[in-house]
Structure formats: structure tokens, C-alpha cells
Design a protein around this motif. Structure first.
Motif, PDB file in Angstrom:
ATOM      1  N   VAL A   1     -23.223 -31.928  -8.325  1.00 54.37           N
ATOM      2  CA  VAL A   1     -23.140 -30.572  -7.792  1.00 54.37           C
ATOM      3  C   VAL A   1     -21.774 -30.368  -7.141  1.00 54.37           C
ATOM      4  O   VAL A   1     -21.178 -31.293  -6.590  1.00 54.37           O
ATOM      5  CB  VAL A   1     -24.275 -30.342  -6.769  1.00 54.37           C
ATOM      6  N   ILE A   2     -21.257 -29.149  -7.227  1.00 52.45           N
ATOM      7  CA  ILE A   2     -19.965 -28.809  -6.626  1.00 52.45           C
ATOM      8  C   ILE A   2     -20.210 -28.203  -5.246  1.00 52.45           C
ATOM      9  O   ILE A   2     -20.982 -27.248  -5.098  1.00 52.45           O
ATOM     10  CB  ILE A   2     -19.181 -27.820  -7.505  1.00 52.45           C
ATOM     11  N   LYS A   3     -19.548 -28.761  -4.241  1.00 50.74           N
ATOM     12  CA  LYS A   3     -19.702 -28.291  -2.868  1.00 50.74           C
ATOM     13  C   LYS A   3     -18.361 -27.801  -2.327  1.00 50.74           C
ATOM     14  O   LYS A   3     -17.304 -28.179  -2.835  1.00 50.74           O
ATOM     15  CB  LYS A   3     -20.244 -29.412  -1.978  1.00 50.74           C
ATOM     16  N   PRO A   4     -18.376 -26.970  -1.295  1.00 50.90           N
ATOM     17  CA  PRO A   4     -17.119 -26.493  -0.698  1.00 50.90           C
ATOM     18  C   PRO A   4     -16.302 -27.655  -0.133  1.00 50.90           C
ATOM     19  O   PRO A   4     -16.858 -28.654   0.331  1.00 50.90           O
ATOM     20  CB  PRO A   4     -17.589 -25.569   0.431  1.00 50.90           C
ATOM     21  N   THR A   5     -15.010 -27.513  -0.186  1.00 51.04           N
ATOM     22  CA  THR A   5     -14.125 -28.519   0.386  1.00 51.04           C
ATOM     23  C   THR A   5     -14.169 -28.454   1.908  1.00 51.04           C
ATOM     24  O   THR A   5     -14.667 -27.479   2.491  1.00 51.04           O
ATOM     25  CB  THR A   5     -12.679 -28.284  -0.069  1.00 51.04           C
ATOM     26  N   TYR A   6     -13.639 -29.471   2.521  1.00 51.44           N
ATOM     27  CA  TYR A   6     -13.563 -29.507   3.980  1.00 51.44           C
ATOM     28  C   TYR A   6     -12.783 -28.299   4.504  1.00 51.44           C
ATOM     29  O   TYR A   6     -13.161 -27.684   5.514  1.00 51.44           O
ATOM     30  CB  TYR A   6     -12.884 -30.802   4.438  1.00 51.44           C
ATOM     31  N   ILE A   7     -11.711 -27.941   3.797  1.00 50.25           N
ATOM     32  CA  ILE A   7     -10.872 -26.814   4.218  1.00 50.25           C
ATOM     33  C   ILE A   7     -11.647 -25.510   4.143  1.00 50.25           C
ATOM     34  O   ILE A   7     -11.569 -24.668   5.046  1.00 50.25           O
ATOM     35  CB  ILE A   7      -9.602 -26.733   3.338  1.00 50.25           C
ATOM     36  N   GLU A   8     -12.433 -25.314   3.071  1.00 55.75           N
ATOM     37  CA  GLU A   8     -13.208 -24.079   2.938  1.00 55.75           C
ATOM     38  C   GLU A   8     -14.264 -23.968   4.036  1.00 55.75           C
ATOM     39  O   GLU A   8     -14.457 -22.902   4.614  1.00 55.75           O
ATOM     40  CB  GLU A   8     -13.882 -23.991   1.567  1.00 55.75           C
ATOM     41  N   VAL A   9     -14.942 -25.071   4.316  1.00 54.93           N
ATOM     42  CA  VAL A   9     -15.974 -25.059   5.355  1.00 54.93           C
ATOM     43  C   VAL A   9     -15.357 -24.754   6.718  1.00 54.93           C
ATOM     44  O   VAL A   9     -15.951 -24.031   7.530  1.00 54.93           O
ATOM     45  CB  VAL A   9     -16.733 -26.397   5.393  1.00 54.93           C
ATOM     46  N   LYS A  10     -14.175 -25.287   6.958  1.00 51.50           N
ATOM     47  CA  LYS A  10     -13.496 -25.047   8.237  1.00 51.50           C
ATOM     48  C   LYS A  10     -13.137 -23.567   8.377  1.00 51.50           C
ATOM     49  O   LYS A  10     -13.266 -22.982   9.468  1.00 51.50           O
ATOM     50  CB  LYS A  10     -12.232 -25.906   8.323  1.00 51.50           C
ATOM     51  N   LYS A  11     -12.703 -22.950   7.271  1.00 57.45           N
ATOM     52  CA  LYS A  11     -12.347 -21.533   7.296  1.00 57.45           C
ATOM     53  C   LYS A  11     -13.580 -20.638   7.305  1.00 57.45           C
ATOM     54  O   LYS A  11     -13.575 -19.556   7.895  1.00 57.45           O
ATOM     55  CB  LYS A  11     -11.470 -21.193   6.085  1.00 57.45           C
ATOM     56  N   ASN A  12     -14.632 -21.093   6.632  1.00 57.51           N
ATOM     57  CA  ASN A  12     -15.846 -20.297   6.499  1.00 57.51           C
ATOM     58  C   ASN A  12     -17.063 -21.195   6.698  1.00 57.51           C
ATOM     59  O   ASN A  12     -17.628 -21.714   5.730  1.00 57.51           O
ATOM     60  CB  ASN A  12     -15.893 -19.631   5.120  1.00 57.51           C
ATOM     61  N   PRO A  13     -17.492 -21.414   7.956  1.00 57.04           N
ATOM     62  CA  PRO A  13     -18.611 -22.325   8.251  1.00 57.04           C
ATOM     63  C   PRO A  13     -19.898 -21.997   7.502  1.00 57.04           C
ATOM     64  O   PRO A  13     -20.699 -22.890   7.240  1.00 57.04           O
ATOM     65  CB  PRO A  13     -18.805 -22.158   9.769  1.00 57.04           C
ATOM     66  N   ARG A  14     -20.092 -20.721   7.138  1.00 55.05           N
ATOM     67  CA  ARG A  14     -21.319 -20.348   6.423  1.00 55.05           C
ATOM     68  C   ARG A  14     -21.383 -20.957   5.020  1.00 55.05           C
ATOM     69  O   ARG A  14     -22.436 -20.950   4.387  1.00 55.05           O
ATOM     70  CB  ARG A  14     -21.431 -18.822   6.332  1.00 55.05           C
ATOM     71  N   SER A  15     -20.265 -21.454   4.541  1.00 54.86           N
ATOM     72  CA  SER A  15     -20.239 -22.024   3.188  1.00 54.86           C
ATOM     73  C   SER A  15     -20.731 -23.464   3.153  1.00 54.86           C
ATOM     74  O   SER A  15     -20.910 -24.032   2.069  1.00 54.86           O
ATOM     75  CB  SER A  15     -18.813 -21.970   2.626  1.00 54.86           C
ATOM     76  N   ARG A  16     -20.982 -24.072   4.314  1.00 58.29           N
ATOM     77  CA  ARG A  16     -21.236 -25.506   4.369  1.00 58.29           C
ATOM     78  C   ARG A  16     -22.457 -25.955   3.563  1.00 58.29           C
ATOM     79  O   ARG A  16     -22.510 -27.080   3.073  1.00 58.29           O
ATOM     80  CB  ARG A  16     -21.383 -25.981   5.816  1.00 58.29           C
ATOM     81  N   SER A  17     -23.460 -25.088   3.405  1.00 62.99           N
ATOM     82  CA  SER A  17     -24.669 -25.477   2.676  1.00 62.99           C
ATOM     83  C   SER A  17     -24.647 -25.049   1.212  1.00 62.99           C
ATOM     84  O   SER A  17     -25.625 -25.256   0.494  1.00 62.99           O
ATOM     85  CB  SER A  17     -25.907 -24.885   3.361  1.00 62.99           C
ATOM     86  N   ALA A  18     -23.549 -24.471   0.774  1.00 64.26           N
ATOM     87  CA  ALA A  18     -23.469 -23.945  -0.597  1.00 64.26           C
ATOM     88  C   ALA A  18     -23.408 -25.070  -1.641  1.00 64.26           C
ATOM     89  O   ALA A  18     -22.767 -26.097  -1.428  1.00 64.26           O
ATOM     90  CB  ALA A  18     -22.262 -23.045  -0.745  1.00 64.26           C
ATOM     91  N   LYS A  19     -24.079 -24.843  -2.755  1.00 63.78           N
ATOM     92  CA  LYS A  19     -24.058 -25.779  -3.889  1.00 63.78           C
ATOM     93  C   LYS A  19     -23.882 -24.983  -5.166  1.00 63.78           C
ATOM     94  O   LYS A  19     -24.644 -24.056  -5.437  1.00 63.78           O
ATOM     95  CB  LYS A  19     -25.353 -26.585  -3.931  1.00 63.78           C
ATOM     96  N   LEU A  20     -22.902 -25.374  -5.951  1.00 56.59           N
ATOM     97  CA  LEU A  20     -22.606 -24.681  -7.205  1.00 56.59           C
ATOM     98  C   LEU A  20     -22.975 -25.561  -8.385  1.00 56.59           C
ATOM     99  O   LEU A  20     -22.583 -26.720  -8.471  1.00 56.59           O
ATOM    100  CB  LEU A  20     -21.107 -24.336  -7.278  1.00 56.59           C
ATOM    101  N   ARG A  21     -23.774 -24.995  -9.294  1.00 58.32           N
ATOM    102  CA  ARG A  21     -24.126 -25.690 -10.542  1.00 58.32           C
ATOM    103  C   ARG A  21     -23.749 -24.773 -11.713  1.00 58.32           C
ATOM    104  O   ARG A  21     -23.969 -23.567 -11.675  1.00 58.32           O
ATOM    105  CB  ARG A  21     -25.603 -26.041 -10.576  1.00 58.32           C
ATOM    106  N   ILE A  22     -23.205 -25.398 -12.739  1.00 61.41           N
ATOM    107  CA  ILE A  22     -22.733 -24.648 -13.903  1.00 61.41           C
ATOM    108  C   ILE A  22     -23.302 -25.268 -15.171  1.00 61.41           C
ATOM    109  O   ILE A  22     -23.331 -26.504 -15.306  1.00 61.41           O
ATOM    110  CB  ILE A  22     -21.185 -24.668 -13.970  1.00 61.41           C
ATOM    111  N   ALA A  23     -23.764 -24.419 -16.079  1.00 65.99           N
ATOM    112  CA  ALA A  23     -24.318 -24.915 -17.347  1.00 65.99           C
ATOM    113  C   ALA A  23     -23.794 -24.073 -18.488  1.00 65.99           C
ATOM    114  O   ALA A  23     -23.382 -22.916 -18.308  1.00 65.99           O
ATOM    115  CB  ALA A  23     -25.847 -24.867 -17.309  1.00 65.99           C
ATOM    116  N   GLU A  24     -23.800 -24.656 -19.674  1.00 64.23           N
ATOM    117  CA  GLU A  24     -23.312 -23.980 -20.878  1.00 64.23           C
ATOM    118  C   GLU A  24     -24.442 -23.809 -21.874  1.00 64.23           C
ATOM    119  O   GLU A  24     -25.237 -24.744 -22.101  1.00 64.23           O
ATOM    120  CB  GLU A  24     -22.167 -24.780 -21.507  1.00 64.23           C
TER     121      GLU A  24
END
Length: 302
Positions: A277-300
Motif C-alpha cells: 500500500v502507498i502511504k503519505p511521506t513523512y513530509i506530507e504528514v508534517k504539512k497535512n496531519p490529516r493525511s497520516r491515516s491515508a492508504k492508496l491502492r491502485i489496480a489495473e
């Protein structure tokens, strides 16, 4: 293309990762199933050609009103994503698309608007309706649900293990008077521990109620099944989720073509693009704390 002031305050989660992996055909037709403040739609429009199309949906009429993106390629609809197939077939006469993106979170203006009742940090009427034309609100959930139903909501949607005391306190208080505001609900619970632990408790509590109000789990399942028919072979679907049950549903569907205990289909519609699963980077979480629980999944689509 123009953007609203709210767009600059709202930070779209996993923006680069989701859009970069979504677009495989710059001349294709794409869907942003959860328009919000237009962050992901704006990024998609930047990366597709002049011949391409973007179909964006949002069940929140306020999101549609706040849109200031002016682009002929954008077709914006006030609708929940469970109606995407009807919109494509009956309104746009489109059968297949090149990709679908859905961010299952809530936007900056929703959570920070006291009139919407999404946040435990603001003293506001318990509402939490994504679509304000619906009648069923957080106030209905708290004051009208049975003991069994509240227990299910908190356990399944909030990951609470012991719900007996939680539900008992709510039932005791609502006999005396209706629980109408976020402050009324918070006063029911005395949470021991650090500020972080108390914040997590109330975040999970409000999350579970919001999921019930908007029937988010059943709608997600419906949407995923429709997506397997809508996306053309080689096209992709990207889902950003924020809750463990949402992520399990998405993962299982992408991997096995089913949702939990159903029988596996003869042909699995998708293949996972990334094993992890793709998760936000440390930098993104620091800029936007609400992103910390986000999980991105991609399928074709196969």
C-alpha cells in the motif's frame, strides 16, 4: 483553470502518487468520483490532453457550488458515486473510461465548518451528512439507534473493542434529554490518558458515526463492483481510504475480485499495480496531519 480560495487551504492527499499512477492514456476519459474542492480533478486536467474528458462527482452540493475550475473538459455532477454508471450511460452516453480516482476522506471546508457537524473540535449540531438533502443525520444515529446497532457501529466502523460502557452511557444520557451537539456527546465520556489518546478516541467515535450516517461501506462496495464494468482493459482505478475496513474491502476486491467471504469470480477483474500500500511521506504528514491515516491502492483492469 481557476481555483477557489478553499483549494489552497485544502491539501489533497497523495496527490502526486494517485494521479501519476492513474493516467495511462492522456487522450482518455477519467472520473474523479469524489470531487471535494477539486484538487485531484485539477491535477488530472493538467496531465491529460485537450481531447480528453474528466467526469467529476460529489454528493455534497456545497462542493459543487465552490468549484471555480473553468475547463470545457470537466463535466461536474452533484451525485454520489454509486450512480456513476447511470450518469455515464444515460447522461453522457459513455460505456468505458480510462481510469477512476476516489478519495474517501472529507474535505477541509467540511470538517472546519461548524454547521456541518463533522468535527469533535467544534461545538456544533450533530449532523455529518455528506449530502444535506438526506434526512438521516448523526443526531438520529445517537438518539434513535438501538443498543445493538450502536455497538455494531462503534465496533465495526470505529475499531472499539469494548463498546458496552460507551453505549450504556449514551443510552443513559439520551433518556434525560436528546444528545444534540458535539459538546453534548463529548461530555458523556471521561477519557483517561494523554491528549493524544483522548483525541484518537473522539476521532474514532465521530468517524464511526459519520460512516453510518452516509452508509459509506455499502456505497463503497457498490461503487467497486460498478468500476469493474466501467473501466476499459488497461485502465486503472485508484482509491484513497482512511479506515481499516475501507482498506480491507478495496484490497480484497482488487486482489480477488470479491468483498470478504463471497465466492471468487471465474475471472478476477483487476491486478494490483503495487504489492504494498502507498502511504503519505513523512513530509506530507508534517504539512497535512490529516493525511497520516491515508492508504492508496491502485489496480489495473485486465
Amino acid at each position: 483553470m481557476n481555483l477557489s480560495k478553499e483549494y489552497y487551504k485544502h491539501k489533497s492527499v497523495l496527490l502526486e502518487e494517485s494521479v501519476r499512477n492513474l493516467i495511462t492514456n492522456k487522450n482518455g476519459i477519467y472520473i474523479d468520483a469524489t470531487f471535494g474542492l477539486g484538487g485531484h480533478s485539477y491535477e488530472i486536467l493538467k496531465r491529460i490532453s485537450k481531447k480528453a474528458k474528466l467526469i467529476s462527482l460529489d454528493q455534497d452540493k456545497e462542493s459543487i457550488k465552490k468549484n471555480l475550475i473553468k475547463d470545457k473538459r470537466l463535466h461536474l455532477f452533484h451525485s454520489n458515486f454509486i450512480y456513476i454508471q447511470d450518469i455515464l450511460n444515460k447522461k453522457l452516453f459513455i460505456e468505458k473510461v480510462s481510469g477512476i480516482l476516489a478519495d474517501l476522506g472529507i474535505s477541509y471546508f467540511q470538517i472546519n465548518n461548524p454547521k456541518r457537524g463533522f468535527s469533535h473540535k467544534l461545538n456544533c449540531i450533530l449532523d455529518m451528512r455528506m449530502d444535506q438533502e438526506k434526512k438521516y443525520s448523526a443526531k438520529n444515529v445517537i438518539n434513535e439507534s438501538s443498543y445493538e446497532k450502536l455497538s455494531y457501529i462503534f465496533k465495526e466502523y470505529g475499531d472499539f473493542n469494548n463498546t458496552k460502557k460507551m453505549v450504556g452511557r449514551i443510552l443513559e444520557k439520551r433518556i434525560i434529554k436528546n444528545i444534540s451537539t458535539s459538546s453534548d456527546l463529548l461530555k458523556i465520556f471521561f477519557i483517561r490518558g494523554s491528549f493524544k489518546e483522548r483525541k484518537r478516541f473522539f476521532s474514532r467515535l465521530f468517524q464511526s458515526i459519520r460512516i453510518e450516517v452516509n452508509d459509506e461501506i455499502n456505497k463503497l462496495k457498490n461503487f467497486l463492483y460498478q468500476s469493474s464494468d466501467i473501466i476499459e482493459p488497461g485502465g486503472r482505478i485508484a482509491i484513497i481510504s482512511y479506515h481499516s475496513i475501507e482498506d480491507r474491502i478495496v484490497k480484497n476486491f482488487f486482489k480477488n475480485g470479491i468483498i470478504f467471504s463471497e465466492r471468487k469470480p471465474d475471472k478476477i477483474p483487476f491486478k494490483m499495480i503495487h504489492k504494498k500500500v502507498i502511504k503519505p511521506t513523512y513530509i506530507e504528514v508534517k504539512k497535512n496531519p490529516r493525511s497520516r491515516s491515508a492508504k492508496l491502492r491502485i489496480a489495473e483492469k485486465l
